[in-house]
Design a protein around this motif. Structure first.
Motif, PDB file in Angstrom:
ATOM      1  N   MET A  85      40.397  35.298  31.362  1.00 38.77           N
ATOM      2  CA  MET A  85      40.818  34.778  32.584  1.00 38.77           C
ATOM      3  C   MET A  85      42.332  35.062  32.561  1.00 38.77           C
ATOM      4  SD  MET A  85      41.059  30.988  34.824  1.00 38.77           S
ATOM      5  CE  MET A  85      39.596  31.563  35.199  1.00 38.77           C
ATOM      6  N   LEU A  86      43.068  35.743  33.476  1.00 37.76           N
ATOM      7  CA  LEU A  86      44.258  36.125  33.431  1.00 37.76           C
ATOM      8  C   LEU A  86      45.005  35.886  34.886  1.00 37.76           C
ATOM      9  CD1 LEU A  86      44.781  40.004  33.840  1.00 37.76           C
ATOM     10  CD2 LEU A  86      42.417  38.888  33.979  1.00 37.76           C
ATOM     11  N   ASP A  87      46.243  35.372  34.895  1.00 42.10           N
ATOM     12  CA  ASP A  87      46.805  35.084  36.050  1.00 42.10           C
ATOM     13  C   ASP A  87      48.030  36.205  36.127  1.00 42.10           C
ATOM     14  OD1 ASP A  87      49.115  33.975  38.041  1.00 42.10           O
ATOM     15  OD2 ASP A  87      47.608  32.209  37.965  1.00 42.10           O
ATOM     16  N   LEU A  88      47.936  36.893  37.233  1.00 41.43           N
ATOM     17  CA  LEU A  88      48.860  38.114  37.528  1.00 41.43           C
ATOM     18  C   LEU A  88      50.264  37.619  37.682  1.00 41.43           C
ATOM     19  CD1 LEU A  88      46.769  40.689  39.670  1.00 41.43           C
ATOM     20  CD2 LEU A  88      47.282  40.499  36.800  1.00 41.43           C
ATOM     21  N   SER A  89      50.402  36.507  38.287  1.00 44.05           N
ATOM     22  CA  SER A  89      51.854  36.024  38.237  1.00 44.05           C
ATOM     23  C   SER A  89      52.648  35.434  36.900  1.00 44.05           C
ATOM     24  CB  SER A  89      51.746  34.853  39.421  1.00 44.05           C
ATOM     25  OG  SER A  89      51.247  33.876  39.194  1.00 44.05           O
TER      26      SER A  89
ATOM     27  N   ASP B 173      37.569  44.902  28.157  1.00 50.05           N
ATOM     28  CA  ASP B 173      36.669  45.716  28.238  1.00 50.05           C
ATOM     29  C   ASP B 173      36.172  46.428  26.654  1.00 50.05           C
ATOM     30  OD1 ASP B 173      34.431  46.861  29.771  1.00 50.05           O
ATOM     31  OD2 ASP B 173      35.684  48.769  29.977  1.00 50.05           O
ATOM     32  N   ALA B 174      37.033  46.742  26.099  1.00 55.55           N
ATOM     33  CA  ALA B 174      37.042  47.359  24.789  1.00 55.55           C
ATOM     34  C   ALA B 174      36.065  46.208  23.906  1.00 55.55           C
ATOM     35  CB  ALA B 174      38.433  47.555  24.024  1.00 55.55           C
ATOM     36  N   TYR B 175      36.421  45.143  24.170  1.00 54.93           N
ATOM     37  CA  TYR B 175      35.848  43.868  23.472  1.00 54.93           C
ATOM     38  C   TYR B 175      34.435  43.559  23.942  1.00 54.93           C
ATOM     39  CZ  TYR B 175      39.243  43.107  19.880  1.00 54.93           C
ATOM     40  OH  TYR B 175      40.259  43.320  18.798  1.00 54.93           O
ATOM     41  N   GLN B 176      34.024  44.243  25.150  1.00 52.05           N
ATOM     42  CA  GLN B 176      32.790  43.840  25.829  1.00 52.05           C
ATOM     43  C   GLN B 176      32.885  42.550  26.301  1.00 52.05           C
ATOM     44  OE1 GLN B 176      29.139  45.683  24.396  1.00 52.05           O
ATOM     45  NE2 GLN B 176      30.109  46.610  22.832  1.00 52.05           N
ATOM     46  N   LYS B 177      34.177  42.339  26.795  1.00 60.07           N
ATOM     47  CA  LYS B 177      34.184  40.887  27.474  1.00 60.07           C
ATOM     48  C   LYS B 177      34.397  40.816  29.081  1.00 60.07           C
ATOM     49  CE  LYS B 177      34.131  38.910  23.371  1.00 60.07           C
ATOM     50  NZ  LYS B 177      32.920  37.886  22.980  1.00 60.07           N
ATOM     51  N   PRO B 178      33.752  40.279  29.708  1.00 56.60           N
ATOM     52  CA  PRO B 178      34.215  40.433  31.226  1.00 56.60           C
ATOM     53  C   PRO B 178      35.501  39.654  31.432  1.00 56.60           C
ATOM     54  CG  PRO B 178      32.311  38.672  30.862  1.00 56.60           C
ATOM     55  CD  PRO B 178      32.710  39.275  29.604  1.00 56.60           C
ATOM     56  N   ILE B 179      35.814  39.977  32.873  1.00 59.75           N
ATOM     57  CA  ILE B 179      37.248  39.101  33.300  1.00 59.75           C
ATOM     58  C   ILE B 179      37.023  38.469  34.447  1.00 59.75           C
ATOM     59  CG2 ILE B 179      38.708  41.019  31.998  1.00 59.75           C
ATOM     60  CD1 ILE B 179      39.423  41.933  34.984  1.00 59.75           C
ATOM     61  N   ALA B 180      37.809  37.604  34.785  1.00 59.64           N
ATOM     62  CA  ALA B 180      37.677  36.679  35.975  1.00 59.64           C
ATOM     63  C   ALA B 180      39.144  36.257  36.187  1.00 59.64           C
ATOM     64  CB  ALA B 180      36.719  35.631  35.886  1.00 59.64           C
ATOM     65  N   PRO B 181      40.069  36.974  37.327  1.00 55.28           N
ATOM     66  CA  PRO B 181      41.078  36.666  37.541  1.00 55.28           C
ATOM     67  C   PRO B 181      41.472  35.318  38.291  1.00 55.28           C
ATOM     68  CG  PRO B 181      40.763  39.116  38.304  1.00 55.28           C
ATOM     69  CD  PRO B 181      39.598  38.534  37.699  1.00 55.28           C
ATOM     70  N   HIS B 182      42.275  34.920  37.905  1.00 46.73           N
ATOM     71  CA  HIS B 182      42.761  33.404  38.238  1.00 46.73           C
ATOM     72  C   HIS B 182      43.547  33.446  39.645  1.00 46.73           C
ATOM     73  CE1 HIS B 182      45.700  29.777  38.092  1.00 46.73           C
ATOM     74  NE2 HIS B 182      44.569  29.295  37.998  1.00 46.73           N
TER      75      HIS B 182
ATOM     76  N   PRO C 232      35.995  47.738  35.699  1.00 46.45           N
ATOM     77  CA  PRO C 232      34.479  47.601  35.665  1.00 46.45           C
ATOM     78  C   PRO C 232      33.749  46.354  34.926  1.00 46.45           C
ATOM     79  CG  PRO C 232      35.407  48.887  34.032  1.00 46.45           C
ATOM     80  CD  PRO C 232      36.619  48.670  34.913  1.00 46.45           C
ATOM     81  N   ASN C 233      34.547  45.541  34.475  1.00 54.98           N
ATOM     82  CA  ASN C 233      34.192  44.225  33.623  1.00 54.98           C
ATOM     83  C   ASN C 233      34.563  43.034  34.527  1.00 54.98           C
ATOM     84  OD1 ASN C 233      36.856  44.919  32.877  1.00 54.98           O
ATOM     85  ND2 ASN C 233      36.803  43.820  31.110  1.00 54.98           N
ATOM     86  N   ALA C 234      34.899  43.169  35.773  1.00 55.33           N
ATOM     87  CA  ALA C 234      35.315  42.021  36.435  1.00 55.33           C
ATOM     88  C   ALA C 234      34.038  41.463  36.900  1.00 55.33           C
ATOM     89  CB  ALA C 234      36.368  42.439  37.576  1.00 55.33           C
ATOM     90  N   ILE C 235      33.799  40.253  36.985  1.00 51.34           N
ATOM     91  CA  ILE C 235      32.699  39.517  37.289  1.00 51.34           C
ATOM     92  C   ILE C 235      32.847  38.561  38.423  1.00 51.34           C
ATOM     93  CG2 ILE C 235      31.254  40.118  35.517  1.00 51.34           C
ATOM     94  CD1 ILE C 235      31.594  36.888  34.623  1.00 51.34           C
ATOM     95  N   PHE C 236      34.261  38.014  38.601  1.00 53.29           N
ATOM     96  CA  PHE C 236      34.438  36.964  39.711  1.00 53.29           C
ATOM     97  C   PHE C 236      36.090  37.104  39.784  1.00 53.29           C
ATOM     98  CE2 PHE C 236      31.205  34.023  37.563  1.00 53.29           C
ATOM     99  CZ  PHE C 236      30.460  33.857  38.764  1.00 53.29           C
ATOM    100  N   GLN C 237      35.989  36.783  41.205  1.00 47.56           N
ATOM    101  CA  GLN C 237      37.732  36.343  41.517  1.00 47.56           C
ATOM    102  C   GLN C 237      37.687  34.836  42.148  1.00 47.56           C
ATOM    103  OE1 GLN C 237      40.737  38.007  41.583  1.00 47.56           O
ATOM    104  NE2 GLN C 237      41.143  35.770  42.096  1.00 47.56           N
ATOM    105  N   GLU C 238      38.448  34.236  41.305  1.00 49.16           N
ATOM    106  CA  GLU C 238      38.616  32.715  41.621  1.00 49.16           C
ATOM    107  C   GLU C 238      39.070  32.705  43.178  1.00 49.16           C
ATOM    108  OE1 GLU C 238      40.466  28.632  39.977  1.00 49.16           O
ATOM    109  OE2 GLU C 238      40.997  30.616  39.224  1.00 49.16           O
TER     110      GLU C 238
END
Length: 400
Positions: free
Chosen positions: A291-295, A311-320, A339-345
């Protein structure tokens, strides 16, 4: 094209949010945003960041990102310097999109998804409304104040809340029923009574709707490893989608210890800044979801690097997003291009209330998915009423 001015706006009614507008000699203005410490970030932008932007080409995004984020201070944390750099970076991408007539996700490499799945963070409209801390709700808080007072609802009527979300098309929800217990003991231990109260929320949801909705458990970095593991071992039976920020995120080793013993996936963390922090956690095998927060992490420029690293570690992301509508827009663009995004909060309470008053357009939420925007740049502007607010604090630094 040159940067000619930088303007900031904040409202006393939303003291955590700071908006940043970058003006150019081409008549194009880019919009950015950051959250928490708004007054301090405002001061830093006008006193320190603005001179670095004088006469610069706003399309030199990577170079300006390096100057602002990798300077002498701030590069290893999510403090004032990083939050300022994040907001400015988002605004520069908005300018790039408007100049080219393209949505930002197109400039990030194009869409990988036709639409983006969301989950609802079960906060109420006044969550994070105070300048210092978020609203804390404990058992016995009473009835929810309206349809979208989800933070009271997940404590007092979790079954009804789950049904309500499913009716709106959501397939996932996030709750934090252990926060009050952590506050009571400073996260040093969890009593049997507090454990039972927290687990009952998950049990009621599962009994009411079964597996028709995913349930995430937010722990807000409030527990030590021992207590977080105690919660995880009991929580596992309810099949949580993830446990988010179970401990302070300053020790990849401690989080890795937790992950090995918890038996449930780990998500982290909105509190981390810059790719180096995420690199250390991924290398320590402490995360399952990123999870990452762009701000807070460095803006879109740093965010896409973090997404690629995950993505290089084969982990999905879900922006905060539990902060402001401009960051939600920027996060959606990043998610669509990753490509590895699975959710947007999202927070449906925010979308249904004050977000509408702050910007001209919001992402379209349809049956639990955010649709791909088509407008150039981020796709929104500050609502005219924001600057017309008699209590608005507007500062402008001319750079021409």
């Amino acid at each position: 094209m040159k940067i000619t001015a930088i303007e900031t706006t904040r409202l006393k009614s939303h003291p955590n949010i700071l908006w940043v507008e970058i003006h150019t000699d081409a008549g194009i203005t880019g919009l950015g945003e950051t959250f928490r410490g708004a007054e301090a970030v405002e001061t830093y932008i006008h006193s320190m960041a603005a001179p670095l932007l004088r006469g610069q080409n706003p399309l030199d995004i990577e170079r300006l990102h390096k100057i602002l984020l990798r300077g002498y201070l701030g590069f290893n944390g999510s403090g004032v310097e990083t939050r300022a750099a994040s907001a400015i970076d988002i605004a520069l991408w908005d300018i790039f999109g408007k100049l080219t007539g393209q949505p930002v996700y197109q400039l990030l490499g194009g869409a990988c998804h036709e639409r983006m799945r969301t989950y609802n963070t079960c906060a109420g409209a006044d969550y994070n409304a105070k300048a210092v801390q978020r609203r804390l709700v404990q058992a016995g808080a009473g009835k929810a104040r309206g349809r979208y007072d989800d933070q009271v609802a997940f404590i007092e009527s979790p079954a009804e809340l789950a049904h309500s979300l499913i009716e709106e098309g959501f397939s996932a929800m996030k709750i934090w029923p252990f926060d009050a217990a952590a506050t009571a003991t400073d996260g040093q231990y969890v009593s049997a009574e507090s454990m039972r109260q927290g687990l009952e929320v998950f049990e009621k949801i599962r009994l009411a709707v079964g597996d028709r909705i995913e349930v995430m458990c937010e722990l807000h970095s409030m527990w030590n490893v021992t207590s977080a593991l105690s919660i995880a071992r009991e929580l596992k039976q309810y099949r949580p989608f993830w446990a988010e920020d179970p401990v302070k995120m300053d020790s990849p080793g401690a989080l890795a210890d937790y992950r090995r013993g918890a038996g449930i996936p780990v998500c982290g963390s909105e509190t981390l800044a810059a790719q180096g922090s995420f690199r250390d956690h991924l290398a320590a095998h402490s995360l399952d979801y990123v999870m990452l927060d762009l701000s807070w992490c460095g803006g879109l420029t740093e965010g896409r690097k973090i997404a690629s690293l995950a993505d290089a570690y084969q982990k999905p992301i879900a922006p905060h997003d539990c902060t402001g509508p401009v960051v939600l827009w920027a996060s959606l663009h990043l998610a669509l291009a990753s490509p590895n995004a699975i959710f947007q909060e999202v927070v449906r309470a925010f979308l249904a209330t004050f977000y509408r008053d702050l910007v001209t357009e919001l992402p379209v939420l349809e049956q639990g998915f955010l649709l791909r925007p088509t407008a150039p740049g981020l796709g929104t502007e500050l609502a005219p009423a924001v600057k017309a607010d008699p209590e608005a604090v507007i500062r402008r630094t001319e750079l021409s």
